[in-house]
Design an enzyme around this catalytic site. Structure first.
Site, PDB file in Angstrom:
ATOM      1  N   TYR A 136      11.230   7.412  15.810  1.00 55.04           N
ATOM      2  CA  TYR A 136      11.009   7.410  14.361  1.00 55.04           C
ATOM      3  C   TYR A 136      12.016   8.317  13.671  1.00 55.04           C
ATOM      4  O   TYR A 136      12.628   7.946  12.667  1.00 55.04           O
ATOM      5  CB  TYR A 136       9.576   7.852  14.077  1.00 55.04           C
ATOM      6  CG  TYR A 136       9.230   7.937  12.615  1.00 55.04           C
ATOM      7  CD1 TYR A 136       8.935   6.795  11.884  1.00 55.04           C
ATOM      8  CD2 TYR A 136       9.165   9.166  11.960  1.00 55.04           C
ATOM      9  CE1 TYR A 136       8.596   6.869  10.537  1.00 55.04           C
ATOM     10  CE2 TYR A 136       8.831   9.256  10.614  1.00 55.04           C
ATOM     11  CZ  TYR A 136       8.545   8.098   9.910  1.00 55.04           C
ATOM     12  OH  TYR A 136       8.225   8.169   8.579  1.00 55.04           O
ATOM     13  N   LYS A 194      14.892   7.299  10.900  1.00 55.18           N
ATOM     14  CA  LYS A 194      14.919   7.875   9.558  1.00 55.18           C
ATOM     15  C   LYS A 194      16.191   8.690   9.321  1.00 55.18           C
ATOM     16  O   LYS A 194      16.723   8.708   8.196  1.00 55.18           O
ATOM     17  CB  LYS A 194      13.672   8.721   9.327  1.00 55.18           C
ATOM     18  CG  LYS A 194      12.384   7.911   9.231  1.00 55.18           C
ATOM     19  CD  LYS A 194      12.423   6.930   8.059  1.00 55.18           C
ATOM     20  CE  LYS A 194      11.069   6.287   7.807  1.00 55.18           C
ATOM     21  NZ  LYS A 194      11.068   5.403   6.625  1.00 55.18           N
ATOM     22  N   SER A 209      12.436  10.256   5.520  1.00 54.35           N
ATOM     23  CA  SER A 209      11.309  11.079   5.938  1.00 54.35           C
ATOM     24  C   SER A 209      11.780  12.490   6.236  1.00 54.35           C
ATOM     25  O   SER A 209      12.938  12.703   6.626  1.00 54.35           O
ATOM     26  CB  SER A 209      10.666  10.489   7.207  1.00 54.35           C
ATOM     27  OG  SER A 209       9.701  11.361   7.751  1.00 54.35           O
ATOM     28  N   ASP A 243       9.251 -10.058   6.593  1.00 52.89           N
ATOM     29  CA  ASP A 243       9.634  -8.911   7.415  1.00 52.89           C
ATOM     30  C   ASP A 243      10.963  -8.396   6.886  1.00 52.89           C
ATOM     31  O   ASP A 243      11.949  -9.135   6.834  1.00 52.89           O
ATOM     32  CB  ASP A 243       9.774  -9.342   8.878  1.00 52.89           C
ATOM     33  CG  ASP A 243       9.955  -8.168   9.818  1.00 52.89           C
ATOM     34  OD1 ASP A 243      10.826  -7.303   9.546  1.00 52.89           O
ATOM     35  OD2 ASP A 243       9.250  -8.108  10.836  1.00 52.89           O
ATOM     36  N   VAL A 244      11.001  -7.127   6.511  1.00 53.86           N
ATOM     37  CA  VAL A 244      12.196  -6.594   5.853  1.00 53.86           C
ATOM     38  C   VAL A 244      13.405  -6.561   6.769  1.00 53.86           C
ATOM     39  O   VAL A 244      14.547  -6.523   6.296  1.00 53.86           O
ATOM     40  CB  VAL A 244      11.937  -5.188   5.281  1.00 53.86           C
ATOM     41  CG1 VAL A 244      10.925  -5.251   4.168  1.00 53.86           C
ATOM     42  CG2 VAL A 244      11.512  -4.209   6.375  1.00 53.86           C
ATOM     43  N   ARG A 289       0.852  -1.193   0.000  1.00 56.69           N
ATOM     44  CA  ARG A 289       0.000   0.000   0.000  1.00 56.69           C
ATOM     45  C   ARG A 289       0.889   1.245   0.000  1.00 56.69           C
ATOM     46  O   ARG A 289       2.110   1.164   0.040  1.00 56.69           O
ATOM     47  CB  ARG A 289      -0.948   0.022   1.202  1.00 56.69           C
ATOM     48  CG  ARG A 289      -0.276   0.259   2.542  1.00 56.69           C
ATOM     49  CD  ARG A 289      -1.294   0.228   3.665  1.00 56.69           C
ATOM     50  NE  ARG A 289      -0.676   0.413   4.961  1.00 56.69           N
ATOM     51  CZ  ARG A 289      -1.262   0.117   6.116  1.00 56.69           C
ATOM     52  NH1 ARG A 289      -2.488  -0.385   6.121  1.00 56.69           N
ATOM     53  NH2 ARG A 289      -0.639   0.316   7.264  1.00 56.69           N
ATOM     54  N   GLY A 290       0.255   2.411  -0.067  1.00 53.66           N
ATOM     55  CA  GLY A 290       0.956   3.669   0.094  1.00 53.66           C
ATOM     56  C   GLY A 290       2.003   3.931  -0.967  1.00 53.66           C
ATOM     57  O   GLY A 290       1.804   3.650  -2.157  1.00 53.66           O
TER      58      GLY A 290
END
Length: 262
Positions: free
Chosen positions: A166, A170, A153, A76-77, A16-17
């Site tokens: 987060y 990033k 991000s 799972d990456v 998605r996304g």
């Protein structure tokens, strides 16, 4: 089957996304695709994740858009087994592009983020990028060509409340990609990072909950564009980096953020 004469892209977070939008954009140019997503909950991440049907729906849409073959893998990456899974999915082919999009978000004060949240944010957001590099970069180096793109991000470029873990993950992606580009000096392989701003989707809706906002639309106010970005807009930047037009970029960190970080 993956088209024998078509370039192949490996995309994580593809269900998605931005990941799905990137797959669809490359499909329109006739790329073959290996699409990867965990398709399962990621506790303690509080919002829902896509499921296997979502990943298959993206694959079907890519085929309708002109992809020269699509394979899907649920993984799972951040798992140490990802490189072997990717190589098996490529079946001896060398990817022309590897695009690390998979990411999750969690909000808490920087001093009050749980160990479980730190673990999943670093595993998916940072280690997922380096696992994809481990899976694809050696073959690209041997071929003398290839594009590695990681989605970081705007939160990796500026401080944002409640996003300490987060933002740290990033920012680490940005540092990793810059160092990766340095290691790729003279190989013909490039490495770049894209830093999206507030982009419509499940992650931004979860971000609205972190700040007690009624919905994700409120984030439009913080960008000079005064609107949310669409996943397809980020996908266009990724597509450009993977195209001949983007051949001069390596080690670049490119904000596609509607002016959020100006």
């Amino acid at each position: 089957m993956l088209g024998e004469n078509a370039p192949i892209a490996v995309i994580t977070g593809a269900a998605r996304g931005i990941g799905a939008a990137t797959a669809l954009r490359l499909a329109r140019d006739g790329w073959a695709l290996l699409l990867i997503d965990a398709c399962r909950p990621q506790p303690p991440i509080p919002y829902g994740m896509p499921d296997p049907d979502d990943l298959e729906a993206v694959a079907d849409a890519c085929l309708r858009q002109g992809a020269a073959g699509v394979r899907t893998r649920i993984a799972d990456v951040g798992d140490p087994g990802l490189p072997a899974l990717v190589r098996a999915g490529l079946a001896g082919r060398t990817p022309a592009a590897a695009i690390a999009v998979a990411g999750v978000i969690h909000g808490a004060d920087a001093w009050a983020t749980s160990d479980d949240a730190w673990d999943v944010l670093l595993r998916v957001n940072l280690h997922g990028v380096r696992r994809l590099a481990e899976a694809t970069v050696p073959a690209m180096i041997a071929a003398g060509t290839g594009r590695f793109v990681a989605v970081a991000s705007a939160a990796g470029l500026r401080g944002m409340r409640k996003l300490g873990a987060y933002s740290a993950a990033k920012a680490a992606v940005i540092g990793y990609v810059r160092a990766l580009a340095a290691d790729l000096d003279g190989t013909g392989v490039t490495a770049n990072a894209i830093c999206p701003g507030s982009t419509r989707g499940a992650m931004l809706e979860a971000s609205a909950a972190i700040y007690g906002l009624p919905d994700q639309e409120r984030f439009a106010e913080q960008q000079l564009a005064r609107r949310l970005l669409e996943p397809a807009e980020i996908a266009e930047a990724i597509h450009w980096l993977c195209s001949p037009a983007g051949s001069g970029c390596t080690g670049a960190v490119i904000p596609v953020d509607g002016g959020l970080t100006v």
